[in-house]
Design a protein around this motif. Structure first.
Motif, PDB file in Angstrom:
ATOM      1  N   PRO A  92       1.273  -1.371   0.314  1.00 33.68           N
ATOM      2  CA  PRO A  92       0.398  -0.169   0.074  1.00 33.68           C
ATOM      3  C   PRO A  92       0.870   0.857  -0.069  1.00 33.68           C
ATOM      4  O   PRO A  92       0.867   2.620  -0.555  1.00 33.68           O
ATOM      5  CB  PRO A  92      -0.690  -0.494   1.077  1.00 33.68           C
ATOM      6  CG  PRO A  92      -0.864  -1.807   1.504  1.00 33.68           C
ATOM      7  CD  PRO A  92       0.330  -1.917   0.926  1.00 33.68           C
ATOM      8  N   ALA A  93       1.829   1.172   0.611  1.00 34.62           N
ATOM      9  CA  ALA A  93       3.043   2.081   0.449  1.00 34.62           C
ATOM     10  C   ALA A  93       3.705   2.767  -0.315  1.00 34.62           C
ATOM     11  O   ALA A  93       3.236   3.923  -0.531  1.00 34.62           O
ATOM     12  CB  ALA A  93       3.680   2.171   2.279  1.00 34.62           C
ATOM     13  N   ARG A  96       1.023   3.751  -2.638  1.00 34.48           N
ATOM     14  CA  ARG A  96       0.664   5.397  -3.569  1.00 34.48           C
ATOM     15  C   ARG A  96       1.675   5.940  -3.319  1.00 34.48           C
ATOM     16  O   ARG A  96       1.910   7.323  -4.277  1.00 34.48           O
ATOM     17  CB  ARG A  96       0.275   5.486  -1.722  1.00 34.48           C
ATOM     18  CG  ARG A  96       0.089   7.157  -1.365  1.00 34.48           C
ATOM     19  CD  ARG A  96       0.050   7.855   0.782  1.00 34.48           C
ATOM     20  NE  ARG A  96      -0.808   6.668   1.252  1.00 34.48           N
ATOM     21  CZ  ARG A  96      -0.508   5.663   1.763  1.00 34.48           C
ATOM     22  NH1 ARG A  96       0.579   5.463   2.184  1.00 34.48           N
ATOM     23  NH2 ARG A  96      -1.968   5.080   2.203  1.00 34.48           N
ATOM     24  N   ILE A 125      -4.454  -3.656   8.047  1.00 32.10           N
ATOM     25  CA  ILE A 125      -2.938  -2.280   6.717  1.00 32.10           C
ATOM     26  C   ILE A 125      -4.885  -2.152   6.511  1.00 32.10           C
ATOM     27  O   ILE A 125      -4.374  -0.740   5.279  1.00 32.10           O
ATOM     28  CB  ILE A 125      -2.490  -4.078   6.436  1.00 32.10           C
ATOM     29  CG1 ILE A 125      -1.638  -4.175   6.629  1.00 32.10           C
ATOM     30  CG2 ILE A 125      -2.016  -2.973   4.648  1.00 32.10           C
ATOM     31  CD1 ILE A 125      -0.389  -5.538   5.693  1.00 32.10           C
ATOM     32  N   GLU A 128      -5.514   1.226   7.707  1.00 32.88           N
ATOM     33  CA  GLU A 128      -4.665   1.842   7.695  1.00 32.88           C
ATOM     34  C   GLU A 128      -4.428   2.908   6.240  1.00 32.88           C
ATOM     35  O   GLU A 128      -3.666   3.926   6.091  1.00 32.88           O
ATOM     36  CB  GLU A 128      -3.436   1.579   8.327  1.00 32.88           C
ATOM     37  CG  GLU A 128      -3.765   1.462   9.992  1.00 32.88           C
ATOM     38  CD  GLU A 128      -1.901   0.439  10.384  1.00 32.88           C
ATOM     39  OE1 GLU A 128      -1.408   0.730   9.366  1.00 32.88           O
ATOM     40  OE2 GLU A 128      -2.796   0.421  11.930  1.00 32.88           O
ATOM     41  N   ASN A 129      -4.505   1.878   4.935  1.00 33.92           N
ATOM     42  CA  ASN A 129      -4.596   2.733   3.617  1.00 33.92           C
ATOM     43  C   ASN A 129      -6.004   2.254   3.161  1.00 33.92           C
ATOM     44  O   ASN A 129      -5.780   2.070   1.894  1.00 33.92           O
ATOM     45  CB  ASN A 129      -4.036   1.911   3.045  1.00 33.92           C
ATOM     46  CG  ASN A 129      -1.990   1.656   4.033  1.00 33.92           C
ATOM     47  OD1 ASN A 129      -1.275   1.930   3.728  1.00 33.92           O
ATOM     48  ND2 ASN A 129      -2.192   0.497   5.345  1.00 33.92           N
ATOM     49  N   ARG A 130      -6.919   3.454   3.679  1.00 32.81           N
ATOM     50  CA  ARG A 130      -7.900   3.516   2.626  1.00 32.81           C
ATOM     51  C   ARG A 130      -7.643   4.187   1.243  1.00 32.81           C
ATOM     52  O   ARG A 130      -8.926   4.297   0.614  1.00 32.81           O
ATOM     53  CB  ARG A 130      -9.121   3.890   3.649  1.00 32.81           C
ATOM     54  CG  ARG A 130      -9.591   3.176   5.226  1.00 32.81           C
ATOM     55  CD  ARG A 130     -10.593   4.044   5.794  1.00 32.81           C
ATOM     56  NE  ARG A 130     -10.986   2.482   7.552  1.00 32.81           N
ATOM     57  CZ  ARG A 130     -12.188   1.854   6.680  1.00 32.81           C
ATOM     58  NH1 ARG A 130     -12.921   2.399   5.853  1.00 32.81           N
ATOM     59  NH2 ARG A 130     -12.551   1.305   8.199  1.00 32.81           N
ATOM     60  N   ASP A 131      -6.899   4.941   1.211  1.00 34.20           N
ATOM     61  CA  ASP A 131      -7.073   5.848   0.023  1.00 34.20           C
ATOM     62  C   ASP A 131      -6.440   5.320  -0.897  1.00 34.20           C
ATOM     63  O   ASP A 131      -7.159   5.910  -1.663  1.00 34.20           O
ATOM     64  CB  ASP A 131      -5.964   6.756   0.960  1.00 34.20           C
ATOM     65  CG  ASP A 131      -4.194   6.887   1.233  1.00 34.20           C
ATOM     66  OD1 ASP A 131      -4.646   5.841   1.438  1.00 34.20           O
ATOM     67  OD2 ASP A 131      -3.073   6.730   0.104  1.00 34.20           O
ATOM     68  N   VAL A 132      -5.483   4.063  -0.634  1.00 36.74           N
ATOM     69  CA  VAL A 132      -4.982   3.221  -2.137  1.00 36.74           C
ATOM     70  C   VAL A 132      -5.459   2.389  -1.889  1.00 36.74           C
ATOM     71  O   VAL A 132      -5.412   2.135  -3.729  1.00 36.74           O
ATOM     72  CB  VAL A 132      -3.485   3.547  -1.387  1.00 36.74           C
ATOM     73  CG1 VAL A 132      -3.207   2.352  -0.708  1.00 36.74           C
ATOM     74  CG2 VAL A 132      -2.720   2.933  -3.154  1.00 36.74           C
TER      75      VAL A 132
END
Length: 539
Positions: A92-93, A96, A125, A128-132
């Motif tokens: 995820p990171a 992004r 995970i 914590e990473n709803r945007d991507v």
């Protein structure tokens, strides 16, 4: 010397013409992508050569995934993963960072404890990473593998869906298993189906792949009214064995992807292509074809084709021509050497030189591609030993068979090798002739046994075994085989190879020209043995 030189030049010209024709690029349809447009989504596994999900624990370096995502960001807007293990918890990171959307996979198996750990970490995970993370794919073909029951899967989907809302949750499986388990649609936000025309129970050709996917997609839409459908896996392999009329090749892969991308845009389908990079580790369970579904090569990490541009199935065809010319020269030189060292009462005639030319053509036209296929189709120690032996045999026959024609030495039954007394009295040409026959019968026999009893993931070694199989038949027809007595080996082999020549093409269907080719090689060996036995029975 005029005859061998003329024959070698003719063979060289034929090899050059053949590979020039076969190697030409195949025209593609216009690119379905507009300038600057990217693919909607591609499957991603982080494993490179020597890495495998079977090697646990395995942590892929973050820099490796970062490098892959940087490359993929120029080609696609989204990646689909299958697990959070092996370093993919960092996906995820990194997505992004490279402005990629992520369909994050949650791997489910028959191991409840492993599932629990995967689920809890994936839920953390995702939240914590709803945007991507644009969707959570909970389970991949776990019903197909028989590792969970539909009820267990349903409970799992409900649990995850409640924990990560409003992130959409889905389950991915081949379309037939969605048909059999329609009730699961209540537990997902959208239905993810896999449509792989090559792997269908009734495979279709590359030209029919697009219409096939379209038909199945419409059937699934009718089966799940009101549910959004994602084609979670679709694509075509660039290398491997044929399944009926489904031929893996670079040009066919490019053609299918052109058709599927155009179809997705025209019909407004959500689609994810399998897969980003070739995955060599899949060859362990799926054969050569399993490792060659990538849009990008496993080693160079480069695209296999350019959209809208012609594609060659044999990009190294000039090398095949060079090898063919060298083989033609070497084969004719071996025949000249044999004729000078033999005990001939007369020079070689036109019939014998024609046989040498045919032998040189059979070997020269195939040895180059046999060399190219050797690393492609060899896996593990046994695979390398078997395919290496086929290739060594092909080289040996390219030289030994013309030499035997020059010497005037016909084939010698395998019994010559099995009888110590005969071996002790035999001359070198007779020993070579017996060894060539025995090795060819063994090599084609091993390949035939695999293709009869365990064919699904086995390649057809057509290029490597064409020279030996056709070569021994030509030698048996041109020069009378030696008469040394009957052998049970040949008696059994003639019928076994005849049966294989019939069964393998019929089992693979007559649309599979690789199977027809190999069946022809089995028939050639059967006729060779028949000819050897016929001589033994003469008074």
């Amino acid at each position: 010397m005029r005859m061998p030189i003329a024959s070698a030049l003719v063979v060289s010209a034929l090899v050059a013409a053949l590979w020039t024709f076969v190697g030409q690029k195949v025209e593609m349809p216009p690119s379905p992508l507009a300038a600057g447009e990217k693919l909607p989504c591609v499957s991603y596994a982080p494993f490179r050569d020597g890495q495998s999900p079977f090697d646990r624990p395995l942590a892929i370096p973050e820099a490796q995934i970062d490098e892959d995502f940087a490359r993929l960001s120029t080609l696609t807007a989204c990646v689909r993963t299958y697990s959070i293990e092996a370093g993919l918890d960092k996906a995820p990171a990194l997505a992004r960072k490279h402005k990629l959307d992520l369909l994050m996979g949650v791997w489910l198996s028959a191991d409840p404890e492993r599932n629990r750990q995967e689920l809890e970490e994936s839920i953390r995970i995702a939240n914590e990473n709803r945007d991507v993370i644009k969707g959570l794919v909970v389970g991949n073909e776990v019903l197909l593998r028989g590792e969970m029951s539909p009820m267990e899967l349903s409970d799992t989907l409900k649990y995850v869906r409640a924990k990560v809302a409003p992130i959409p949750v889905t389950y991915a499986d081949v379309w037939e298993f969605w048909e059999r388990n329609k009730g699961l649609s209540a537990d997902v936000d959208f239905v993810t189906i896999h449509i792989l025309p090559y792997w269908e129970d009734l495979p279709v050709s590359a030209a029919e792949a697009g219409p096939h996917v379209d038909q199945i997609r419409h059937e699934m839409a009718d089966a799940f009214p009101g549910k959004e459908i994602l084609i979670g896996e679709t694509g075509w392999p660039s290398a491997g064995r044929m399944r009926e009329e489904a031929l893996p090749s670079p040009a066919n892969q490019a053609l299918v992807l052109h058709d599927l991308m155009a179809l997705a845009k025209r019909q407004k389908y959500r689609v994810n292509f399998i897969e980003a990079f070739d995955q060599p580790w899949k060859r362990r369970s799926e054969g050569t074809v399993g490792g060659h579904w990538g849009l990008l090569d496993a080693y160079a990490r480069a695209p296999k084709f350019a959209w809208g541009q012609p594609v060659s199935n044999f990009p190294a065809w000039p090398v095949n021509i060079l090898i063919g010319v060298l083989v033609a020269a070497a084969a004719h030189a071996a025949a000249v050497h044999g004729a000078r060292g033999g005990e001939r009462s007369a020079p070689m005639g036109t019939r014998e030189w024609a046989a040498v030319g045919a032998l040189a053509l059979a070997s020269g036209a195939t040895l180059g591609q046999a060399a190219a296929n050797l690393p492609l189709e060899s896996l593990g120690m046994f695979g390398w030993l078997r395919n290496g032996a086929y290739f060594v045999l092909a080289i040996a026959c390219a030289l030994a068979l013309p030499w035997l024609v020059g010497r005037g030495q016909g084939l010698v039954p395998v019994s010559h090798l099995l009888d110590p007394a005969r071996r002790g009295r035999g001359r070198a040409p007779a020993m070579v002739a017996a060894l060539v026959l025995a090795a060819t019968v063994t090599a084609v026999g091993v390949a035939a046994l695999e293709l009869v009893f365990n064919p699904r993931y086995k390649d057809f070694p057509d290029f490597a075994l064409t020279g030996p199989a056709l070569g021994v038949l030509l030698l048996a027809l041109v020069l009378r085989p030696a008469r040394t007595g009957l052998s049970a080996t040949e008696e059994i082999a003639r019928f076994a190879f005849l049966a294989a020549a019939i069964y393998i093409p019929l089992n693979e269907t007559l649309a599979n020209w690789q199977a027809l080719w190999f069946g022809g090689l089995c028939l050639a060996v059967s006729l060779t043995v028949w000819r050897v036995l016929a001589v033994q029975r003469t008074a």
